[in-house]
Design a protein around this motif. Structure first.
Motif, PDB file in Angstrom:
ATOM      1  N   LEU A  92      48.493  45.834  39.275  1.00 21.50           N
ATOM      2  CA  LEU A  92      48.413  44.626  40.099  1.00 21.50           C
ATOM      3  C   LEU A  92      47.888  43.438  39.290  1.00 21.50           C
ATOM      4  CD1 LEU A  92      48.672  43.686  43.167  1.00 21.50           C
ATOM      5  CD2 LEU A  92      46.191  43.848  43.173  1.00 21.50           C
ATOM      6  N   LEU A  93      47.130  43.736  38.252  1.00 23.12           N
ATOM      7  CA  LEU A  93      46.504  42.675  37.449  1.00 23.12           C
ATOM      8  C   LEU A  93      47.346  42.264  36.244  1.00 23.12           C
ATOM      9  CD1 LEU A  93      42.883  44.158  37.452  1.00 23.12           C
ATOM     10  CD2 LEU A  93      43.850  42.488  39.037  1.00 23.12           C
ATOM     11  N   ASN A  94      48.540  42.845  36.105  1.00 24.58           N
ATOM     12  CA  ASN A  94      49.358  42.615  34.907  1.00 24.58           C
ATOM     13  C   ASN A  94      49.597  41.140  34.594  1.00 24.58           C
ATOM     14  OD1 ASN A  94      49.600  45.240  34.091  1.00 24.58           O
ATOM     15  ND2 ASN A  94      51.601  45.556  35.034  1.00 24.58           N
ATOM     16  N   ASP A  95      49.954  40.343  35.565  1.00 27.58           N
ATOM     17  CA  ASP A  95      50.286  38.942  35.275  1.00 27.58           C
ATOM     18  C   ASP A  95      49.206  37.971  35.769  1.00 27.58           C
ATOM     19  OD1 ASP A  95      50.917  39.447  37.906  1.00 27.58           O
ATOM     20  OD2 ASP A  95      52.634  38.104  37.950  1.00 27.58           O
ATOM     21  N   ILE A  96      47.988  38.475  35.872  1.00 32.44           N
ATOM     22  CA  ILE A  96      46.849  37.625  36.227  1.00 32.44           C
ATOM     23  C   ILE A  96      45.985  37.480  34.984  1.00 32.44           C
ATOM     24  CG2 ILE A  96      44.811  37.351  37.704  1.00 32.44           C
ATOM     25  CD1 ILE A  96      46.165  39.209  39.727  1.00 32.44           C
ATOM     26  N   ASP A  97      45.575  36.273  34.691  1.00 37.66           N
ATOM     27  CA  ASP A  97      44.728  36.017  33.530  1.00 37.66           C
ATOM     28  C   ASP A  97      43.274  36.352  33.894  1.00 37.66           C
ATOM     29  OD1 ASP A  97      43.890  35.213  31.034  1.00 37.66           O
ATOM     30  OD2 ASP A  97      43.835  33.087  31.554  1.00 37.66           O
ATOM     31  N   VAL A  98      42.938  37.648  33.798  1.00 35.96           N
ATOM     32  CA  VAL A  98      41.599  38.114  34.173  1.00 35.96           C
ATOM     33  C   VAL A  98      40.647  37.936  32.986  1.00 35.96           C
ATOM     34  CG1 VAL A  98      40.246  40.074  35.001  1.00 35.96           C
ATOM     35  CG2 VAL A  98      42.608  39.794  35.752  1.00 35.96           C
ATOM     36  N   GLN A  99      39.534  37.272  33.247  1.00 40.47           N
ATOM     37  CA  GLN A  99      38.525  37.063  32.214  1.00 40.47           C
ATOM     38  C   GLN A  99      37.800  38.370  31.932  1.00 40.47           C
ATOM     39  OE1 GLN A  99      38.113  33.986  30.630  1.00 40.47           O
ATOM     40  NE2 GLN A  99      39.979  33.562  31.771  1.00 40.47           N
TER      41      GLN A  99
END
Length: 114
Positions: A92-99
């Protein structure tokens, strides 16, 4: 799953940051569902922290401040709370720029290998 109260606050903050970086409604909806209990518990903890500050804080520069070694504060942060939730799929986090600090905060709620 059980979490220390300080972890709950950190996870709630991280999920809010991740939600704000999400690009799709599907991501936001999923993250909002996971974040719901964490945000509620975090709000309740912040109310308790404010009570401790009000009752036991010292006035410095016109503001009440609390020593981080205050036993009531430390006890509250070390306390454990149980929260039931479905782990977040890493995909789910693949295309989110997670810090990095947010990823570290949420690592206990991530389901790997999906």
């Amino acid at each position: 799953m059980e979490f220390k109260n300080i972890e709950i606050i950190n996870i709630a903050n991280a999920l809010t940051n991740i939600y704000n970086c999400s690009k799709t409604a599907k991501q936001r909806f999923y993250i909002a569902n996971v974040a719901d209990d964490f945000l509620h518990k975090s709000s309740m903890l912040k109310i308790e922290i404010n009570k401790i500050i009000e009752d036991e804080g010292n006035v410095e520069d016109g503001k009440k401040k609390l020593e981080i070694t205050n036993e009531h504060y430390v006890g509250l942060m070390d306390g454990v709370t149980k929260i039931e939730f479905d782990k977040v799929p890493l995909s789910l986090l693949n295309d989110i720029d997670v810090q990095i600090n947010d990823m570290i905060a949420i690592k206990k709620i991530i389901k790997e290998g999906d």
